[in-house]
Design a protein around this motif. Structure first.
Motif, PDB file in Angstrom:
ATOM      1  N   GLU A 103       0.838  -1.210   0.000  1.00 27.72           N
ATOM      2  CA  GLU A 103       0.000   0.000   0.000  1.00 27.72           C
ATOM      3  C   GLU A 103       0.866   1.251   0.000  1.00 27.72           C
ATOM      4  N   ALA A 106       2.083   2.082  -3.499  1.00 24.97           N
ATOM      5  CA  ALA A 106       1.027   2.666  -4.329  1.00 24.97           C
ATOM      6  C   ALA A 106       0.799   4.126  -3.958  1.00 24.97           C
ATOM      7  N   LEU A 107       0.752   4.416  -2.674  1.00 24.66           N
ATOM      8  CA  LEU A 107       0.545   5.801  -2.234  1.00 24.66           C
ATOM      9  C   LEU A 107       1.739   6.672  -2.604  1.00 24.66           C
ATOM     10  N   ASP A 204      -0.348   1.193  -9.563  1.00 24.46           N
ATOM     11  CA  ASP A 204      -0.612  -0.243  -9.678  1.00 24.46           C
ATOM     12  C   ASP A 204       0.673  -1.022  -9.921  1.00 24.46           C
ATOM     13  N   ALA A 207       2.829  -1.115  -6.675  1.00 26.02           N
ATOM     14  CA  ALA A 207       2.284  -2.075  -5.713  1.00 26.02           C
ATOM     15  C   ALA A 207       2.565  -3.506  -6.156  1.00 26.02           C
ATOM     16  N   ARG A 211       4.862  -6.322  -4.199  1.00 21.45           N
ATOM     17  CA  ARG A 211       4.319  -7.623  -3.789  1.00 21.45           C
ATOM     18  C   ARG A 211       5.099  -8.773  -4.429  1.00 21.45           C
TER      19      ARG A 211
END
Length: 222
Positions: A103, A106-107, A204, A207, A211
């Motif tokens: 997260e 992404a931020l 996107d 992130a 991951r």
């Protein structure tokens, strides 16, 4: 021959000897070459070879017989429970890192400032400084990951990450001692992909890259 430059050398030398035994280089009951032969093969000193043999003797794989030599007494070693527990802790930490850092990446892609980006790029370069110990490499890695979290401009995420850093550091040091990075260039590229996605404001992608990196680390301890 596997690279034994990272510490602790004795642990890595023991792992290499065990792999050679598993591969059938020495049969059950066979006598190992002497320290003067094994040391240059492994690229370590004789004292490191002695410590590696002592470790494998303690696990029931070798038997050092006074005045006779070192003999193979088992073709594999039972799982070391300390290693099992350490691997379980590493997996738990990686799962928690994913919860925070995916997260945050992404931020960061949406909110990063030019100063944030400069900090990330500087930290990215410092991850590969030559001559780093495992601890120094982990510390440099943590600087980069913290820079990404800070760039998310979410004080709760930053507080969570900072409170989590001591456990992350211990787990990452353990991870590299148990399983040194097989391809450091690929690992650096994975981090560069995250920074590039943040620089391009592609939330996107940032992130997903974060991951994928953490999932790949976790897969090595499944």
């Amino acid at each position: 021959m596997p690279d034994l430059r990272r510490v602790p050398l004795a642990d890595q030398a023991a792992d290499v000897l065990l792999e050679r035994i598993r591969a059938g280089e020495w049969a059950l009951g066979a006598k190992l070459p002497g320290e003067t032969t094994l040391a240059p093969q492994l690229g370590v000193g004789r004292s490191t070879v002695r410590e590696a043999i002592r470790q494998l003797a303690g696990r029931g794989v070798l038997d050092a017989r006074q005045g006779s030599g070192v003999y193979v007494t088992a073709l594999d070693a039972p799982e070391d429970w300390d290693r099992v527990l350490r691997r379980a802790h590493i997996v738990t930490v990686l799962e928690a890192r994913a919860a925070i850092e995916v997260e945050a990446a992404a931020l960061a892609a949406a909110r990063r400032t030019p100063a944030d980006l400069r900090a990330m790029k500087r930290a990215l370069a410092e991850r590969t400084a030559p001559g780093q110990s495992i601890e120094e490499h982990v510390d440099a890695d943590m600087v980069l990951h913290r820079a990404i979290v800070v760039a998310a401009h979410n004080e709760v995420l930053a507080e969570m990450f900072d409170g989590f850093v001591p456990r992350v550091r211990r787990a990452m040091v353990d991870m590299l001692r148990l399983r040194p990075a097989a391809d450091e260039a690929a690992d650096q590229d994975a981090h560069a992909d995250v920074v590039a996605a943040i620089a391009e404001r592609r939330a996107d992608v940032a992130a997903a890259a974060t991951r994928a990196h953490l999932d790949a680390l976790r897969a090595g301890f499944a």
